[in-house]
Design an enzyme around this catalytic site. Structure first.
Site, mmCIF file in Angstrom:
data_model
loop_
_atom_site.group_PDB
_atom_site.id
_atom_site.type_symbol
_atom_site.label_atom_id
_atom_site.label_comp_id
_atom_site.label_asym_id
_atom_site.label_seq_id
_atom_site.Cartn_x
_atom_site.Cartn_y
_atom_site.Cartn_z
ATOM 1 N N ASP A 62 -3.898 -8.103 -7.709
ATOM 2 C CA ASP A 62 -5.198 -8.561 -8.199
ATOM 3 C C ASP A 62 -5.366 -8.040 -9.622
ATOM 4 O O ASP A 62 -5.967 -6.989 -9.850
ATOM 5 C CB ASP A 62 -6.327 -8.061 -7.297
ATOM 6 N N HIS A 74 0.831 -1.206 0.000
ATOM 7 C CA HIS A 74 0.000 0.000 0.000
ATOM 8 C C HIS A 74 0.869 1.261 0.000
ATOM 9 O O HIS A 74 0.575 2.236 -0.696
ATOM 10 C CB HIS A 74 -0.903 0.030 1.239
#
Length: 284
Positions: A150, A37
């Site tokens: 993803d 992140h």
């Protein structure tokens, strides 16, 4: 770092930035932040004057029996990490702030949302694309950044931006991995150290498949079968292991050059995903 908990607070801050001629980047997250992140935040700082990070555990993308209630929520630690990273604004809304009572509108991408993870988690990607569209409307960023771990989600988001003419540049950021090769994920926190060693076999399976393709092996079905078998023998429960075209995630054939390997597997109750993108150079 400023914190906004309502859409009106968020918009007022962004409006001030816009008045000063500043560009805005958005990093959407569900919290429990890890170095992957923070890599998104760092890239966002390179691309825009101001960086908004959202933390929202989105109930719409969790299915029955999934881990919405137990999903790790680490708000205080996340705020500290974002302060250190230099984010400008944390958007921290409640469910009632995001979703109107009796809301009837969802955003869905035909076909693509039903493949791979979508087949195993019906409705999951409708939740993802709906919340992303809502965040784009709330923040109205110039740029939005997403991790490539993803890859199916990333492809769906690029698709909705194209199809709905949303004026946001989508940037994918390379997966951050642990030394073992395990893709960093908030759900890795569910794993014991021993299980993490097993989970690292997922990336190993992808590298083995890539190397088989690059060495000239012709049968993609056999490579996929071997990938599933390797995961099973490693103690994982494979969901799928597929060789796809990177452009649209359809099953690849031997003439495709830009490829992505997609896989998902369970270790106990923890569902893990990973992928590997590469270019297959034609023989000279």
């Amino acid at each position: 770092m400023q914190i906004a908990k309502t859409v009106s607070e968020l918009r007022e801050i962004v409006r001030e930035w816009r008045s000063a001629g500043q560009s805005v980047a958005l990093v959407p997250t569900m919290g429990n932040l890890h170095p992957g992140h923070i890599a998104l935040v760092n890239r966002a700082k390179e691309k825009a004057n101001r960086v908004v990070v959202s933390i929202f555990v989105n109930p719409m993308q969790f299915g029955v029996g999934e881990d919405f209630e137990t999903y790790p929520r680490t708000e205080r630690e996340d705020q500290e990490k974002l302060n250190i990273s230099g984010a400008d604004l944390l958007f921290l809304p409640t469910v009632s702030e995001v979703y109107a009572q009796n809301a009837k509108t969802t955003v869905s991408v035909t076909d693509l949302s039903e493949w791979y993870c979508g087949a195993s988690r019906p409705g999951h990607f409708n939740g993802v694309t709906t919340i992303v569209c809502k965040l784009f409307n709330m923040v109205q960023p110039d740029i939005a950044l997403f991790g490539l771990k993803d890859f199916q989600q990333f492809t769906l988001i690029r698709t909705i931006v194209r199809d709905l003419n949303i004026p946001v540049e989508i940037i994918g950021v390379k997966t951050v991995r642990e030394i073992s090769g395990l893709a960093m994920s908030s759900r890795n926190g569910y794993l014991t150290p021993e299980e993490k060693n097993v989970a690292a076999k997922i990336y190993q399976s992808l590298c083995t498949a890539r190397n088989a393709i690059l060495s000239g092996q012709q049968s993609y079905e056999e490579i996929e079968r071997q990938g599933v078998l390797f995961l099973l023998e490693s103690g994982l429960q494979p969901d799928y292991f597929c060789i796809c075209r990177a452009s649209d995630l359809k099953k690849a054939d031997i003439d495709d050059i830009e490829l992505v390997l997609l896989t998902a597997a369970k270790l106990g109750k923890t569902r893990l995903i990973d992928n590997l993108c590469f270019t297959k150079h034609e023989a000279a």
